[in-house]
Write a protein that holds these residues in place. Structure first.
Motif, PDB file in Angstrom:
ATOM      1  N   LEU A   1     -32.117 -11.599 -20.163  1.00 63.44           N
ATOM      2  CA  LEU A   1     -33.255 -10.705 -20.012  1.00 63.44           C
ATOM      3  C   LEU A   1     -32.972  -9.666 -18.935  1.00 63.44           C
ATOM      4  O   LEU A   1     -32.184  -9.888 -18.025  1.00 63.44           O
ATOM      5  N   HIS A   2     -33.628  -8.537 -19.060  1.00 68.22           N
ATOM      6  CA  HIS A   2     -33.629  -7.529 -18.003  1.00 68.22           C
ATOM      7  C   HIS A   2     -34.928  -6.763 -18.132  1.00 68.22           C
ATOM      8  O   HIS A   2     -35.161  -6.077 -19.130  1.00 68.22           O
ATOM      9  N   THR A   3     -35.800  -6.915 -17.148  1.00 62.71           N
ATOM     10  CA  THR A   3     -37.108  -6.274 -17.200  1.00 62.71           C
ATOM     11  C   THR A   3     -37.286  -5.365 -15.990  1.00 62.71           C
ATOM     12  O   THR A   3     -36.523  -5.432 -15.023  1.00 62.71           O
ATOM     13  N   ASP A   4     -38.309  -4.513 -16.067  1.00 61.31           N
ATOM     14  CA  ASP A   4     -38.598  -3.640 -14.926  1.00 61.31           C
ATOM     15  C   ASP A   4     -38.900  -4.457 -13.678  1.00 61.31           C
ATOM     16  O   ASP A   4     -38.507  -4.081 -12.570  1.00 61.31           O
ATOM     17  N   ALA A   5     -39.594  -5.586 -13.856  1.00 57.67           N
ATOM     18  CA  ALA A   5     -39.927  -6.428 -12.706  1.00 57.67           C
ATOM     19  C   ALA A   5     -38.679  -7.070 -12.115  1.00 57.67           C
ATOM     20  O   ALA A   5     -38.466  -7.040 -10.894  1.00 57.67           O
ATOM     21  N   SER A   6     -37.840  -7.670 -12.959  1.00 59.51           N
ATOM     22  CA  SER A   6     -36.635  -8.338 -12.438  1.00 59.51           C
ATOM     23  C   SER A   6     -35.690  -7.327 -11.797  1.00 59.51           C
ATOM     24  O   SER A   6     -35.018  -7.635 -10.806  1.00 59.51           O
ATOM     25  N   HIS A   7     -35.628  -6.114 -12.339  1.00 59.92           N
ATOM     26  CA  HIS A   7     -34.765  -5.077 -11.777  1.00 59.92           C
ATOM     27  C   HIS A   7     -35.155  -4.792 -10.332  1.00 59.92           C
ATOM     28  O   HIS A   7     -34.288  -4.541  -9.482  1.00 59.92           O
ATOM     29  N   ARG A   8     -36.444  -4.845 -10.051  1.00 63.86           N
ATOM     30  CA  ARG A   8     -36.915  -4.570  -8.693  1.00 63.86           C
ATOM     31  C   ARG A   8     -36.818  -5.796  -7.801  1.00 63.86           C
ATOM     32  O   ARG A   8     -36.345  -5.711  -6.662  1.00 63.86           O
ATOM     33  N   TYR A   9     -37.240  -6.936  -8.311  1.00 59.65           N
ATOM     34  CA  TYR A   9     -37.278  -8.130  -7.465  1.00 59.65           C
ATOM     35  C   TYR A   9     -35.885  -8.577  -7.014  1.00 59.65           C
ATOM     36  O   TYR A   9     -35.708  -9.043  -5.890  1.00 59.65           O
ATOM     37  N   GLU A  10     -34.884  -8.456  -7.895  1.00 64.20           N
ATOM     38  CA  GLU A  10     -33.570  -8.927  -7.485  1.00 64.20           C
ATOM     39  C   GLU A  10     -32.889  -7.962  -6.517  1.00 64.20           C
ATOM     40  O   GLU A  10     -31.890  -8.314  -5.894  1.00 64.20           O
ATOM     41  N   ARG A  11     -33.435  -6.763  -6.355  1.00 69.21           N
ATOM     42  CA  ARG A  11     -32.918  -5.816  -5.371  1.00 69.21           C
ATOM     43  C   ARG A  11     -33.750  -5.810  -4.090  1.00 69.21           C
ATOM     44  O   ARG A  11     -33.269  -5.372  -3.055  1.00 69.21           O
TER      45      ARG A  11
END
Length: 470
Positions: free
Chosen positions: A244-254
């Motif tokens: 998966l790759h979502t807008d939320a995960s893109h931000r949270y993992e950074r």
């Protein structure tokens, strides 16, 4: 003329105008749309889209707020963050929240909003701005959470309150637990995965995607709105583990600003009340201060700035840059050192060199003169009994070989075929499942390169490679 009939125009769907994916009907304008106004003026389509490429350390610029803040200090323009408008609760309803994994979720905010009208269409300006940002409009509630995420940088999620049982529990997944996500796919949860659950079941993969059973639907009447801070170190690679790759995960993992959740939940609440109506309750705040990130002061020396950048920058300019970037700055009496504490939204400021890089970036690379390096060069002698690697490469190339440069990480199955005895180092955050372990030999990469060429009708493949094994 169309088929012999003169046409003065046609009625269009949103899809035909490339304004949405809706093919099911005509694009309906608001009742107060002024007749005779060009559609590009009414929808404000005479616009410019700017695509920004960000390095992974600049998650703070994954929002309008962050980009504006950075542009303000870079250009010397004023920056005024929108004021925080706190919504006065109209009801006293709350929903219980427990955080059982505070190391992964150091802050969780939740709010009950009752009696919403989910059939209310998304305001035109919100839908248009989402479309231009590449986000599909779904319904007013989901659109507003996405809008606030783009505006402020804080991912949000709204649950159907009537689908929740007992209370919210932020915990790690249990052995053998499964969840059906909003994409319709059922996934088995692995150990260490953080989930948002109620007392009966998992509701969402924290910071990645919500579950199907508790999402907003046509019959939703009451909401539970959440905003949280998840540790970026523990979120890194988790979404990719599930494909998966979502807008939320893109931000949270950074890294998302841990102080941003308060502003975001108030902003989203106000937009929801304005759009779908309802009554909001008080915010439930479950935070673990001991697990929130702490930024230690970093000392920057004027001598180090001169040594690294090769120029002398006025002390007042250095102070302006750090203050504009949000640092808490203490200037020494001699104006030769600065003690700087990074703001909550910067996760990449840990040493003096990091801060000097910020000075160079804002001061302007073009303003730093190009000068030749100074210093005495030295070259050591090579023993005559040793053959240089460059000479070995030249001899192989002369015999018809080509040098290959392959990844240092390889497919685990291929590694076992070549070196079954070794236990390779596994990557914590692989770029794909096929490149998950560090190579213990150069052979697997060379075999893949040879196969790639043979599969493309190359009848003569001679490869060599130099590199490290791990």
């Amino acid at each position: 003329k169309l088929r012999g009939i003169e046409s003065q125009g046609m009625l269009c769907s949103g899809a035909e105008l490339q304004l949405s994916d809706d093919h099911d009907g005509l694009l309906a304008l608001a009742s107060d749309a002024p007749v005779g106004t060009p559609i590009e003026d009414y929808l404000d389509l005479d616009d410019r889209l700017i695509e920004i490429g960000l390095t992974p350390n600049r998650a703070d610029c994954l929002s309008i707020l962050g980009v504006a803040r950075d542009l303000a200090v870079a250009t010397g323009a004023g920056f005024g963050a929108p004021p925080l408008e706190v919504v006065t609760p109209a009801i006293t309803d709350t929903f219980p929240v427990e955080v059982l994994a505070s190391a992964q979720c150091a802050r969780y905010l939740g709010r009950v909003i009752r009696n919403v009208d989910i059939s209310t269409p998304t305001p035109l300006y919100i839908g248009e701005r989402l479309r231009r940002a590449g986000i599909r409009s779904i319904d007013a509630v989901v659109d507003i959470t996405n809008y606030v995420m783009l505006e402020l940088g804080q991912p949000l999620h709204a649950f159907d309150l009537d689908a929740l049982e007992g209370g919210i529990r932020v915990r790690q997944a249990e052995s053998g637990e499964r969840i059906t996500l909003l994409d319709g796919e059922e996934r088995a949860l692995s150990d260490g995965t953080l989930v948002i659950a109620d007392h009966k079941k998992a509701l969402a993969m924290a910071g990645i995607m919500g579950g199907e059973g508790s999402g907003i639907g046509a019959h939703t009447a009451h909401l539970f709105l959440e905003a949280a801070f998840f540790s970026p170190e523990l979120m890194a690679g988790r979404a990719r583990q599930y494909g998966l790759h979502t807008d939320a995960s893109h931000r949270y993992e950074r890294g998302v600003d841990p102080e941003l959740a308060y502003r975001a939940i108030e902003r989203a609440t106000q937009l929801l009340l304005d759009c779908v109506g309802g009554e909001a309750g008080p915010v439930t705040d479950v935070s673990s201060p001991a697990d929130l990130p702490v930024h230690e002061p970093v000392t920057v020396r004027a001598a180090a700035i001169q040594q690294m950048l090769g120029i002398d920058i006025p002390a007042e300019e250095v102070t302006r840059i750090f203050s504009g970037l949000g640092f808490a700055v203490e200037v020494a009496a001699d104006e030769a050192t600065w003690s700087c504490t990074a703001p909550s939204w910067r996760f990449d400021m840990g040493r003096e060199a990091d801060l000097i890089e910020e000075i160079a970036r804002i001061y302007g690379y073009d303003n730093i003169p190009v000068e030749p390096l100074r210093g005495a060069g030295s070259a050591s002698a090579i023993a005559e009994s040793k053959t240089p690697q460059t000479l070995l490469k030249q001899r192989l190339i002369a015999r018809g070989f080509s040098e290959a440069i392959t990844f240092s990480f390889v497919r685990p199955e291929q590694q076992r075929l070549i070196d079954a005895e070794s236990d390779p180092i596994a990557l914590q955050n692989p770029i794909s499942s096929d490149l998950a372990v560090m190579r213990t030999s150069l052979i697997p990469g060379l075999l893949s390169a040879a196969a790639h060429n043979v599969n493309r009708q190359q009848t003569r493949v001679r490869l060599f490679e130099t590199g490290l094994r791990f």
